[in-house]
Scaffold this motif. Structure first.
Motif, PDB file in Angstrom:
ATOM      1  N   GLU A   1      -4.828  29.970  18.215  1.00 36.82           N
ATOM      2  CA  GLU A   1      -5.664  31.154  18.062  1.00 36.82           C
ATOM      3  C   GLU A   1      -6.047  31.736  19.428  1.00 36.82           C
ATOM      4  O   GLU A   1      -6.049  32.941  19.630  1.00 36.82           O
ATOM      5  N   ARG A   2      -6.357  30.858  20.383  1.00 35.04           N
ATOM      6  CA  ARG A   2      -6.687  31.330  21.737  1.00 35.04           C
ATOM      7  C   ARG A   2      -5.478  31.959  22.414  1.00 35.04           C
ATOM      8  O   ARG A   2      -5.597  32.912  23.177  1.00 35.04           O
TER       9      ARG A   2
ATOM     10  N   HIS B   1      -4.881  35.583  21.201  1.00 30.77           N
ATOM     11  CA  HIS B   1      -5.832  36.573  21.709  1.00 30.77           C
ATOM     12  C   HIS B   1      -6.307  36.158  23.102  1.00 30.77           C
ATOM     13  O   HIS B   1      -7.404  35.639  23.253  1.00 30.77           O
ATOM     14  N   PRO B   2      -5.467  36.355  24.108  1.00 28.20           N
ATOM     15  CA  PRO B   2      -5.896  35.934  25.451  1.00 28.20           C
ATOM     16  C   PRO B   2      -7.039  36.799  25.965  1.00 28.20           C
ATOM     17  O   PRO B   2      -7.161  37.974  25.624  1.00 28.20           O
ATOM     18  N   ARG B   3      -7.859  36.195  26.762  1.00 32.13           N
ATOM     19  CA  ARG B   3      -8.965  36.933  27.386  1.00 32.13           C
ATOM     20  C   ARG B   3      -8.442  37.648  28.615  1.00 32.13           C
ATOM     21  O   ARG B   3      -7.803  37.045  29.464  1.00 32.13           O
ATOM     22  N   LEU B   4      -8.703  38.907  28.683  1.00 37.46           N
ATOM     23  CA  LEU B   4      -8.293  39.678  29.852  1.00 37.46           C
ATOM     24  C   LEU B   4      -9.484  39.796  30.786  1.00 37.46           C
ATOM     25  O   LEU B   4     -10.541  40.291  30.401  1.00 37.46           O
ATOM     26  N   HIS B   5      -9.318  39.317  31.988  1.00 33.28           N
ATOM     27  CA  HIS B   5     -10.384  39.391  32.977  1.00 33.28           C
ATOM     28  C   HIS B   5     -10.342  40.767  33.633  1.00 33.28           C
ATOM     29  O   HIS B   5      -9.297  41.182  34.144  1.00 33.28           O
TER      30      HIS B   5
END
Length: 80
Positions: A20-21, A24-28
């Motif tokens: 799941e992570r 949907h990667p976190r964009l810094h």
């Protein structure tokens, strides 16, 4: 408190959370431009009462004032 899940269930849960992570990667966000500056060389006016030596810079030669640190470095190198 409840019992911990069996090892296979825990592994499946961890893998599903990992997938799941990855979906949907976190964009810094980029830092604001004011926080990032190019390091510019400090240009001080030349004085006739100081000795200078020529050093290779990014854009050719530049004059660097001869200070006590450079005098100590020269004495150290001469002693080698």
């Amino acid at each position: 408190m409840g019992k911990p899940p069996p090892p296979k269930t825990a592994l499946a849960l961890r893998l599903s959370l990992l997938l799941e992570r990855l979906r949907h990667p976190r964009l810094h966000p980029k830092p604001p431009p004011a926080l990032v500056r190019a390091h510019l060389e400090a240009h001080t006016p030349l004085r006739l009462d100081l000795p200078y030596y020529a050093a290779q810079g990014e854009k050719g030669y530049t004059l660097v004032p001869w200070d006590p640190y450079m005098a100590e470095a020269e004495e150290t190198l001469a002693g080698l």
